[in-house]
Design an enzyme around this catalytic site. Structure first.
Site, PDB file in Angstrom:
ATOM      1  N   ASP A  77       1.190  -0.959  -0.197  1.00  0.00           N
ATOM      2  CA  ASP A  77      -0.230  -0.250   0.516  1.00  0.00           C
ATOM      3  C   ASP A  77       0.467   0.994   0.229  1.00  0.00           C
ATOM      4  OD1 ASP A  77      -2.183  -1.890  -0.079  1.00  0.00           O
ATOM      5  OD2 ASP A  77      -2.624  -1.301   2.536  1.00  0.00           O
ATOM      6  N   TYR A 111       6.533  -9.837   6.919  1.00  0.00           N
ATOM      7  CA  TYR A 111       6.667  -8.834   6.444  1.00  0.00           C
ATOM      8  C   TYR A 111       6.716  -7.653   8.716  1.00  0.00           C
ATOM      9  CZ  TYR A 111       3.082  -7.302   3.180  1.00  0.00           C
ATOM     10  OH  TYR A 111       2.893  -7.638   1.374  1.00  0.00           O
TER      11      TYR A 111
END
EC number: 5.4.99.12
Length: 264
Positions: free
Chosen positions: A51, A109
């Site tokens: 994003d 992540y």
């Protein structure tokens, strides 16, 4: 021939990874640089779309080309046309059967969150921020409910296009480092795949638990509801890093870049 590249980037200035009409995405900048170096259009596929505001330490892409150049030339030549906050770290020739997304067996992540009464300045955009203290024991207890195969519908963005909300989280690790009147929290996640906004929504819940708004067992109720409305607000993208995909060893691809050692 098929080539895989390892890409690192700061996502602060871009509208995410995926190409958009504005041209202000990491994919757009990379493909423009590749086209200038190769003197022909180059289309890439990536291991995981990020994003706006999310950083990448080792995004992996692949593309097909008829050009035969040594791998070092692909690194140096492409970097010559990239902005300073995006860099190709390595290039490898891979089999035609390799797919940067489909061949990945896991994704990783990390969230870096500053706990401080004062908002970040030098680290702005590179760390998340909370001003109320976090309870590490409560958050570590909460993550035990998330590890394994579950229906993560409650952590799924409305625009998520994944076929199934069922994913398997292999591990979540939480560590902390004390600073001067502050703490840096490091959250690392590994799963076979993630839903859109899944990590940011999980982080929102962990912060709520860490600040005492909910008990660790609340996560069981959130997951059982299978509704986004049951979970906490989505956490900021600041401080979220795509550490990269995990591939089987026979591909011979690097799994770390120098930027790993930079993370707080």
């Amino acid at each position: 021939m098929r080539i895989a590249l390892g890409i690192s980037y700061s996502g602060s200035a871009y509208e995410g990874w995926q190409s958009q009409l504005s041209g202000n995405t990491v994919q757009d900048k990379l493909e423009s640089a590749l086209a200038r170096f190769a003197a022909q259009p180059v289309r890439t596929l990536c291991a995981g779309r990020t994003d706006a505001g999310v950083h990448g330490l080792m995004q992996v892409v692949h593309f097909d080309t008829v050009l035969h150049r040594d791998m070092g030339s692909w690194v140096r030549g492409t970097n010559a046309f990239l902005p300073s906050d995006i860099a190709v770290q390595w290039a490898r020739e891979v089999p035609d059967t390799f797919h940067c997304r489909g061949s990945a067996i896991a994704r990783r992540y990390a969230y870096v969150v500053l706990e401080s009464p004062v908002r970040p300045s030098v680290e702005a955009g590179r760390v998340g921020w909370v001003y109320r203290p976090l309870d590490g024991a409560a958050m570590r207890q909460a993550i035990t409910h998330l590890v394994g195969e579950h229906d993560f519908s409650s952590f799924r963005a409305a625009q998520c296009q994944a076929k199934s909300p069922v994913k398997t989280i292999n591990r979540i690790e939480i560590s902390e480092r004390a600073g001067t009147g502050s703490k840096y929290w490091h959250f690392e996640f590994e799963a076979n795949a993630f839903l859109h906004h899944m990590i940011r929504n999980i982080m929102g819940c962990l912060v709520a638990i860490g600040q005492g708004s909910h008990e660790p067992g609340w996560l069981l109720d959130v997951m059982a509801a299978r509704s986004r409305d049951a979970a906490a607000p989505t956490f900021s993208p600041n401080g979220l890093y795509f550490l990269g995909p995990v591939y089987e060893d026979h591909y011979g691809l690097p799994n770390r870049t120098a930027a790993y050692d930079w993370l707080p």
